[in-house]
Design an enzyme around this catalytic site. Structure first.
Site: not given
Length: 380
Positions: A166-168
């Protein structure tokens, strides 16, 4: 942790402890000189990240008088509180550049413009085929490491993989903004003057970044998100200082380069924020017809199984007694504002641990849902 202004779900817009991967073009408009930020704690003993080569440029000023008054005061206070030499602080802050793209990306919506919150739209952005495919590849490639993290911290491999996805996108999109510029811009030229607490928060993050950089734990030229988050798990500087882990035990923490460090740091962060081993994120409960009064919108669970039962909640068919019934619980509301509909779920303390990564119900639920999809598809 991932938090973009346009995707925030809960009412209070607050930058999560990790950050927001770069969602803007990497080339910003020409920047103009600025200068920066406020308080923190002591730096971690482990070196964080590699030292990057520094290009030769004209020497920057080393006197506080070269800075804007509020930035000069910040530098002097930081030097005093953290026992740092003042001249390198001034030199670093005088090299900071105002970044108009950063200010634009984090600015509030124009007056009169309604941004409809949509759980289904948000979920579709993260629980998608590409992220699932790459997540399974990441999990299979790093299975031994993820098993070690799960054993050490009690955080399932699927949750750690989901957060990094989700982050990167598993390190594919870690941001290309100079962190010093981003944090200085937000600390001293935050685009919403009605939110002074936000500027204060960014001053704290800037202070932590400068401490890490001047102690050799981060490069002063480190790149990250427009909000100043760094590496595969998008940790803000304060989170790097307090929760990052040297997973590969090479004497340094490199969240951008080391998968080991990123994976172990995510596990450590969640445990430090209340993750409980063996507890699910959501539990199988049939809520009453209108559970809106049970959804407080807070970031801590305020219900018990007994209080939910008194309000009309029941176990889903086929569900028996379980350990979660002895833990605090909360009712989560996931809204479709344009349609006037809401999806409700019953959450455990582990859901609220995820909201400490990013203070959004949408975010924490998307992480849980993506983790469930990965878990279901992971070959055994």
């Amino acid at each position: 942790m991932f938090i973009c202004r346009r995707f925030v779900q809960i009412g209070v817009v607050f930058l999560g402890l990790a950050g927001c991967a770069n969602t803007a073009p990497s080339k910003s408009p020409k920047a103009t000189p600025l200068s920066a930020g406020l308080n923190a704690t002591t730096a971690a003993p482990t070196r964080i990240g590699p030292s990057l080569p520094v290009t030769q440029e004209p020497a920057a000023p080393t006197s506080p008088s070269a800075l804007r008054p509020e930035i000069s005061a910040f530098a002097e206070e930081l030097a005093r509180e953290r026992n740092l030499p003042l001249a390198p602080l001034v030199q670093a802050l005088s090299s900071a550049q105002y970044n108009p793209t950063v200010a634009r990306l984090i600015a509030p919506a124009p007056p009169g413009k309604k941004i409809w919150r949509s759980w289904n739209t948000y979920r579709a952005r993260f629980v998608e085929s590409k992220r699932i495919k790459w997540g399974l590849e990441f999990w299979q490639k790093n299975q031994t490491l993820l098993n070690q993290a799960a054993q050490r911290y009690g955080v399932p491999a699927s949750i750690i993989v989901s957060i990094i996805g989700v982050e990167t996108l598993y390190g594919r999109n870690m941001g290309n903004f100079r962190v010093l510029d981003a944090l200085t811009t937000l600390a001293f030229d935050y685009p919403d003057p009605k939110r002074p607490e936000r500027a204060e928060m960014f001053r704290g993050q800037l202070a932590d970044f400068l401490v890490l950089a001047l102690n050799g734990n981060l490069s002063m030229e480190a790149k990250g998100s427009f909000a100043g988050a760094i590496g595969m798990p998008q940790f803000m500087p304060g989170s790097i200082m307090r929760y990052a882990v040297d997973g590969d035990q090479d004497g340094r923490i490199a969240l951008t380069q080391s998968v080991d460090d990123a994976v172990m740091s995510v596990g450590n962060f969640l445990v430090e924020h209340g993750w409980q081993r063996g507890l699910p994120v959501f539990v199988p409960v049939q809520l009453p017809a209108d559970p809106s009064a049970l959804a407080t919108g807070g970031l801590t669970p305020t219900q018990t199984w007994q209080s939910l039962q008194a309000a009309g909640a029941r176990l889903s068919p086929g569900t028996g007694p379980a350990g979660w019934q002895e833990r605090p619980l909360g009712v989560v509301d996931l809204v479709e504002e344009a349609r006037g509909t809401v999806q409700y779920r019953t959450a455990t303390p582990n859901f609220y641990a995820l909201t400490q990564y990013n203070r959004s119900y949408f975010y924490a639920t998307a992480v849980s849902d993506l983790a469930s999809e990965l878990e279901a598809r992971m070959p055994r």
